[in-house]
Design an enzyme around this catalytic site. Structure first.
Site, PDB file in Angstrom:
ATOM      1  N   SER A  47       0.833  -1.204   0.000  1.00 37.29           N
ATOM      2  CA  SER A  47       0.000   0.000   0.000  1.00 37.29           C
ATOM      3  C   SER A  47       0.870   1.257   0.000  1.00 37.29           C
ATOM      4  O   SER A  47       1.873   1.319   0.713  1.00 37.29           O
ATOM      5  CB  SER A  47      -0.877   0.016   1.246  1.00 37.29           C
ATOM      6  OG  SER A  47      -1.651  -1.147   1.287  1.00 37.29           O
ATOM      7  N   ALA A  48       0.456   2.233  -0.778  1.00 36.76           N
ATOM      8  CA  ALA A  48       1.159   3.520  -0.908  1.00 36.76           C
ATOM      9  C   ALA A  48       2.585   3.363  -1.425  1.00 36.76           C
ATOM     10  O   ALA A  48       3.500   4.050  -0.991  1.00 36.76           O
ATOM     11  CB  ALA A  48       1.114   4.309   0.400  1.00 36.76           C
ATOM     12  N   SER A  49       2.771   2.454  -2.369  1.00 37.58           N
ATOM     13  CA  SER A  49       4.092   2.248  -2.970  1.00 37.58           C
ATOM     14  C   SER A  49       4.069   2.331  -4.488  1.00 37.58           C
ATOM     15  O   SER A  49       4.983   1.849  -5.149  1.00 37.58           O
ATOM     16  CB  SER A  49       4.663   0.898  -2.541  1.00 37.58           C
ATOM     17  OG  SER A  49       4.746   0.838  -1.135  1.00 37.58           O
ATOM     18  N   GLY A  50       3.026   2.902  -5.064  1.00 34.00           N
ATOM     19  CA  GLY A  50       3.079   3.225  -6.484  1.00 34.00           C
ATOM     20  C   GLY A  50       2.186   2.454  -7.433  1.00 34.00           C
ATOM     21  O   GLY A  50       2.310   2.619  -8.655  1.00 34.00           O
TER      22      GLY A  50
ATOM     23  N   THR B 165      -1.195   2.748  -7.979  1.00 38.55           N
ATOM     24  CA  THR B 165      -2.139   3.632  -8.669  1.00 38.55           C
ATOM     25  C   THR B 165      -1.408   4.473  -9.711  1.00 38.55           C
ATOM     26  O   THR B 165      -1.857   4.598 -10.856  1.00 38.55           O
ATOM     27  CB  THR B 165      -2.859   4.533  -7.644  1.00 38.55           C
ATOM     28  OG1 THR B 165      -3.581   3.698  -6.742  1.00 38.55           O
ATOM     29  CG2 THR B 165      -3.826   5.483  -8.331  1.00 38.55           C
TER      30      THR B 165
ATOM     31  N   ASN C  16      -1.877  10.115   4.342  1.00 36.50           N
ATOM     32  CA  ASN C  16      -2.720   9.076   3.731  1.00 36.50           C
ATOM     33  C   ASN C  16      -4.051   9.658   3.247  1.00 36.50           C
ATOM     34  O   ASN C  16      -5.045   8.946   3.145  1.00 36.50           O
ATOM     35  CB  ASN C  16      -2.953   7.943   4.743  1.00 36.50           C
ATOM     36  CG  ASN C  16      -3.556   6.704   4.088  1.00 36.50           C
ATOM     37  OD1 ASN C  16      -3.196   6.353   2.960  1.00 36.50           O
ATOM     38  ND2 ASN C  16      -4.479   6.051   4.773  1.00 36.50           N
TER      39      ASN C  16
ATOM     40  N   ARG D 115       6.052   8.587 -14.446  1.00 37.06           N
ATOM     41  CA  ARG D 115       5.686   8.317 -15.836  1.00 37.06           C
ATOM     42  C   ARG D 115       6.815   7.616 -16.599  1.00 37.06           C
ATOM     43  O   ARG D 115       6.562   6.932 -17.589  1.00 37.06           O
ATOM     44  CB  ARG D 115       5.289   9.634 -16.511  1.00 37.06           C
ATOM     45  CG  ARG D 115       4.302  10.445 -15.638  1.00 37.06           C
ATOM     46  CD  ARG D 115       3.586  11.492 -16.429  1.00 37.06           C
ATOM     47  NE  ARG D 115       2.669  10.854 -17.341  1.00 37.06           N
ATOM     48  CZ  ARG D 115       2.224  11.396 -18.463  1.00 37.06           C
ATOM     49  NH1 ARG D 115       2.634  12.603 -18.813  1.00 37.06           N
ATOM     50  NH2 ARG D 115       1.386  10.749 -19.227  1.00 37.06           N
TER      51      ARG D 115
ATOM     52  N   ASN E  68       8.456   5.141 -15.613  1.00 41.54           N
ATOM     53  CA  ASN E  68       8.507   3.713 -15.300  1.00 41.54           C
ATOM     54  C   ASN E  68       8.086   2.843 -16.483  1.00 41.54           C
ATOM     55  O   ASN E  68       8.386   1.655 -16.533  1.00 41.54           O
ATOM     56  CB  ASN E  68       7.641   3.409 -14.069  1.00 41.54           C
ATOM     57  CG  ASN E  68       8.183   4.093 -12.820  1.00 41.54           C
ATOM     58  OD1 ASN E  68       9.394   4.359 -12.739  1.00 41.54           O
ATOM     59  ND2 ASN E  68       7.321   4.405 -11.871  1.00 41.54           N
TER      60      ASN E  68
HETATM   61  P1  GDP Z   1      -0.411   2.724  -4.133  1.00 40.96           P
HETATM   62  O1  GDP Z   1      -0.978   3.014  -2.791  1.00 40.96           O
HETATM   63  O2  GDP Z   1       0.446   1.506  -4.173  1.00 40.96           O
HETATM   64  O3  GDP Z   1      -1.448   2.747  -5.177  1.00 40.96           O
HETATM   65  O4  GDP Z   1       0.609   3.918  -4.423  1.00 40.96           O
HETATM   66  P2  GDP Z   1       0.387   5.311  -5.181  1.00 40.96           P
HETATM   67  O5  GDP Z   1       0.531   5.142  -6.650  1.00 40.96           O
HETATM   68  O6  GDP Z   1      -0.835   5.977  -4.696  1.00 40.96           O
HETATM   69  O7  GDP Z   1       1.649   6.086  -4.648  1.00 40.96           O
HETATM   70  C1  GDP Z   1       1.895   6.245  -3.259  1.00 40.96           C
HETATM   71  C2  GDP Z   1       2.871   7.352  -3.050  1.00 40.96           C
HETATM   72  O8  GDP Z   1       4.095   7.038  -3.729  1.00 40.96           O
HETATM   73  C3  GDP Z   1       2.371   8.672  -3.640  1.00 40.96           C
HETATM   74  O9  GDP Z   1       2.698   9.718  -2.768  1.00 40.96           O
HETATM   75  C4  GDP Z   1       3.137   8.779  -4.950  1.00 40.96           C
HETATM   76  O10 GDP Z   1       3.341  10.116  -5.313  1.00 40.96           O
HETATM   77  C5  GDP Z   1       4.447   8.039  -4.670  1.00 40.96           C
HETATM   78  N1  GDP Z   1       4.984   7.382  -5.894  1.00 40.96           N
HETATM   79  C6  GDP Z   1       4.302   6.618  -6.780  1.00 40.96           C
HETATM   80  N2  GDP Z   1       5.090   6.221  -7.816  1.00 40.96           N
HETATM   81  C7  GDP Z   1       6.321   6.740  -7.573  1.00 40.96           C
HETATM   82  C8  GDP Z   1       7.573   6.682  -8.279  1.00 40.96           C
HETATM   83  O11 GDP Z   1       7.724   6.069  -9.338  1.00 40.96           O
HETATM   84  N3  GDP Z   1       8.626   7.337  -7.697  1.00 40.96           N
HETATM   85  C9  GDP Z   1       8.495   8.022  -6.511  1.00 40.96           C
HETATM   86  N4  GDP Z   1       9.567   8.652  -6.024  1.00 40.96           N
HETATM   87  N5  GDP Z   1       7.322   8.103  -5.829  1.00 40.96           N
HETATM   88  C10 GDP Z   1       6.255   7.468  -6.345  1.00 40.96           C
HETATM   89  P1  PGA Z   2      -3.431   1.436  -1.793  1.00 39.84           P
HETATM   90  O1  PGA Z   2      -4.904   1.028  -1.362  1.00 39.84           O
HETATM   91  O2  PGA Z   2      -2.712   0.138  -1.932  1.00 39.84           O
HETATM   92  O3  PGA Z   2      -3.636   2.129  -3.062  1.00 39.84           O
HETATM   93  O4  PGA Z   2      -2.785   2.292  -0.760  1.00 39.84           O
HETATM   94  C1  PGA Z   2      -5.480   1.098  -0.124  1.00 39.84           C
HETATM   95  C2  PGA Z   2      -4.800   0.218   0.915  1.00 39.84           C
HETATM   96  O5  PGA Z   2      -4.143  -0.787   0.553  1.00 39.84           O
HETATM   97  O6  PGA Z   2      -4.948   0.539   2.087  1.00 39.84           O
HETATM   98 MN    MN Z   3      -3.485   2.921  -4.869  1.00 41.81          MN
HETATM   99 MN    MN Z   4      -4.086  -1.442  -1.488  1.00 43.87          MN
END
Ligand code: GDP
Ligand code: PGA
Ligand code: MN
Ligand code: MN
Length: 610
Positions: free
Chosen positions: A264-267, A269, A391, A518, A520
């Site tokens: 979660s929150a690692s990229g 989306t 978050n 972008r 990536n």
């Molecule tokens: P998800 O929770 O896995 O869907 O992650 P998100 O795509 O919402 O990204 C979570 C956080 O990581 C956000 O603050 C993004 O701006 C940041 N992030 C996503 N992709 C990258 C990347 O390629 N490089 C860096 N440095 N940060 C990224």
């Molecule tokens: P995320 O989704 O992976 O985009 O952060 C919500 C979560 O896993 O809590």
């Molecule tokens: Mn996400």
């Molecule tokens: Mn998730």
């Protein structure tokens, strides 16, 4: 006693098992009213939420909400998987006996919706007609109107999804009771919250939160935890925290579908939404399928198929801007119906703001409130805390995403060419390494190690293992989980390739070595070509890495040193890692022998090169 039958009759909800279930829980939670909702009720419910102050206007067809300040992320500690078989206990699933959790939660929920409306949300976590539809229907009961509005965006909602079931009993029973948020002792030894998936009874009981990650039961508890369990119990599929995207080469007509898990929150989306094909001369077309969940199965043609069971995006707001993710901004514009949660808000102008949306916060702070509702103008001079919660999120529908794939709702799903794993790893993990062997691919997922994020309470920054990025959603033991992966993907005759990616290596000063976002796309294109035999890469003990020439790097802003580092393997660091992995795997019961063999092969190859 509330009149459940009239509400169900008015909505034309006829499934007798659903009716029994609603009556059963209404008698326990004791709401004042019962209301069945469908997607067609959205406009009315939005207006009611605005009138009640649960939502605030944030521009034309855009809405703002706050969650209670102690209720802003998933709680992993309070989340459990309960079954009646102790064999289901894993290292990460916080297993508990089903009877104990059902009793405990029933008591917590007793009378807890008094004075409120119980909304009945029939939903489907699949495109209608999907081969996995039998596992996709559910009914969430909630006492929160904002939860209904989020569910309408995130899943397909309507009575017909449960009225036409082949087996009227085959729906997930998902009960959400908010509780008295100000008196739940969040994070203290007296914590009252519990988020339980009683997996072998296909029942979800969540008490004590209205934050999306704990309260949108179709999404996280059903789409991931319950489906993970059902996938194994049926032997039919995998349910994973995966994004899913498509890339078309317009010159050759080739099309690839790539899915993959990052914690979660690692990229996820960002990767799924916003790759930059125009940077490569507009030769490629990139399409969005899903950003958080994919269910995978093997089709009659021997290929692995995947689909996104969701209907919306619950995305991290932080750092979303014109440069990093213009697609996200396009999908949350005027008229989109987007709901922002816990970003900063200006009630005078109806504007929203979050860190990284623009380089600096609004210069004129008049009216601006931080995510808790406190005025920015009244902050102490030394208060540097963020305006938006890290978050904070936006919730919008897939149909709003400009590059959503034309076939995103196709019941057949799409054939998967590659499965990737990744996460926030500040050293060791190169930009991309391809893995062709099935057991080594599953082993790589099982040993995914990354920094935890603010998407869960209290773990931000901790380095930890997160198998397949499913650690918070794992429904049974990790060894059995690996075996199920080997079985499902192993049954395919035309298998996807695996890869590990990392956009987050950092220099000593903390800068990201790879520009990410972008750009990536370049790593994914290399992987697709490698799979098709068009490039050969460079074999290393941990997989095949691209050579510099094979990566399309035109226009990428990166230093020589950073590029060298993200395209090499630090043997010493990796050999140290193998020791940690061994300890990690030893903690799991019933790890398949093929996984241990993969571990020993990689170890031996690293030793041979040392
Ligand atoms: P998800 O929770 O896995 O869907 O992650 P998100 O795509 O919402 O990204 C979570 C956080 O990581 C956000 O603050 C993004 O701006 C940041 N992030 C996503 N992709 C990258 C990347 O390629 N490089 C860096 N440095 N940060 C990224
Ligand atoms: P995320 O989704 O992976 O985009 O952060 C919500 C979560 O896993 O809590
Ligand atoms: Mn996400
Ligand atoms: Mn998730």
């Amino acid at each position: 006693m509330v009149d459940v039958n009239t509400a169900l009759d008015e909505a034309g909800l006829t499934n007798p098992r659903v009716r029994e279930y609603v009556a059963h829980w209404a008698a326990i939670t004791q709401p004042d009213r019962v209301e069945v909702v469908g997607a067609e009720d959205d406009a009315r419910l939005i207006q009611e939420a605005l009138d009640a102050g649960e939502l605030l206007p944030a521009g034309e067809g855009r809405y703002y909400s706050r969650s209670y300040y102690k209720d802003t992320a998933r709680s992993e500690e309070r989340t459990v998987v309960a079954t009646s078989k102790e064999d289901d206990k894993g290292v990460y699933n916080n297993w508990k006996p089903a009877a104990e959790m059902t009793e405990l939660l029933t008591e917590r929920m007793r009378g807890a919706s008094a004075g409120k409306t119980m909304y009945v949300i029939p939903y489907l976590m699949a495109p209608p007609g999907s081969p996995l539809e039998a596992y996709a229907a559910g009914v969430e009961l909630t006492d929160s109107r904002p939860v209904v509005l989020h569910m309408i965006r995130m899943s397909r909602v309507g009575a017909s999804y449960v009225d036409n079931l082949e087996d009227p009993d085959s729906f997930v029973r998902a009960v959400h009771v908010t509780g008295d948020l100000e008196n739940l002792g969040q994070g203290t030894p007296e914590d009252q919250r519990y988020f339980a998936t009683v997996a072998d009874e296909r029942t979800i009981l969540h008490y004590g939160s209205s934050y999306g990650g704990n309260a949108l039961l179709g999404k996280i508890a059903h789409g991931l935890r319950q489906a993970c369990y059902d996938g194994r119990a049926s032997g039919a599929f995998l349910a994973e925290q995966f994004m899913l995207l498509g890339i078309t080469d317009k010159e050759t007509g080739k099309r690839w579908h790539i899915c993959g898990g990052f914690p979660s929150a690692s990229g996820k989306t960002n990767l799924a939404m916003t790759l930059a094909p125009e940077a490569l001369g507009d030769r490629y077309h990139v399409e969005f399928y899903g950003d958080d969940i994919a269910w995978l199965w093997v089709g009659d043609d021997g290929r692995v198929y995947g689909m996104n069971p969701e209907n919306g995006v619950f995305g991290v707001a932080k750092d979303t801007n014109e440069k990093t993710n213009p697609t996200a901004l396009d999908s949350i514009g005027e008229g989109s119906g987007v709901i922002f949660t816990n970003v900063a808000y200006n009630p005078d102008t109806h504007e929203v703001w979050w860190e990284g949306m623009t380089k600096n916060p609004p210069e004129d702070v008049t009216g601006w409130q931080d995510w808790k509702g406190d005025l920015i103008s009244e902050r102490a001079a030394d208060d540097t805390s963020p305006w938006a919660h890290p978050n904070s999120r936006f919730t919008t529908t897939l149909a709003n995403v400009p590059n959503v794939a034309g076939d995103f709702e196709a019941p057949a799903g799409v054939p998967i060419d590659a499965i990737i794993f990744g996460g926030r790893t500040s050293d060791r993990e190169p930009l991309v390494r391809a893995i062709t062997d099935l057991a080594e691919g599953v082993y790589d997922g099982l040993t995914l190690g990354a920094e935890a994020t603010f998407a869960a309470e209290g773990v931000d920054g901790q380095l930890r293992y997160d198998p397949m990025s499913m650690r918070p959603f794992m429904a049974y033991g990790e060894g059995d989980y690996a075996a199920h992966w080997m079985k499902i993907i192993g049954a395919a005759t035309d298998r996807p390739i695996f890869a590990h990616v990392n956009w987050f290596q950092r220099g000593d000063d903390g800068h990201f070595r790879w520009p990410g976002y972008r750009e990536n796309l370049r790593a994914l294109l290399w992987l697709a070509r490698f799979k098709d035999g068009e490039v050969t890469g460079r074999q290393t003990p941990v997989g095949v890495l691209p050579t510099e020439e094979e990566l399309e790097l035109d226009g990428v802003d990166i230093t020589r040193e950073d590029l060298d580092i993200i395209l090499t393997i630090d043997n010493e660091r990796w050999r140290q890692e193998m020791g940690f992995r061994e300890a990690h795997l030893k903690g799991f019961d019933r790890v398949p022998e093929e996984i241990w063999e993969a571990h020993r092969r990689v170890s031996a190859a690293l030793d041979a090169e040392a």
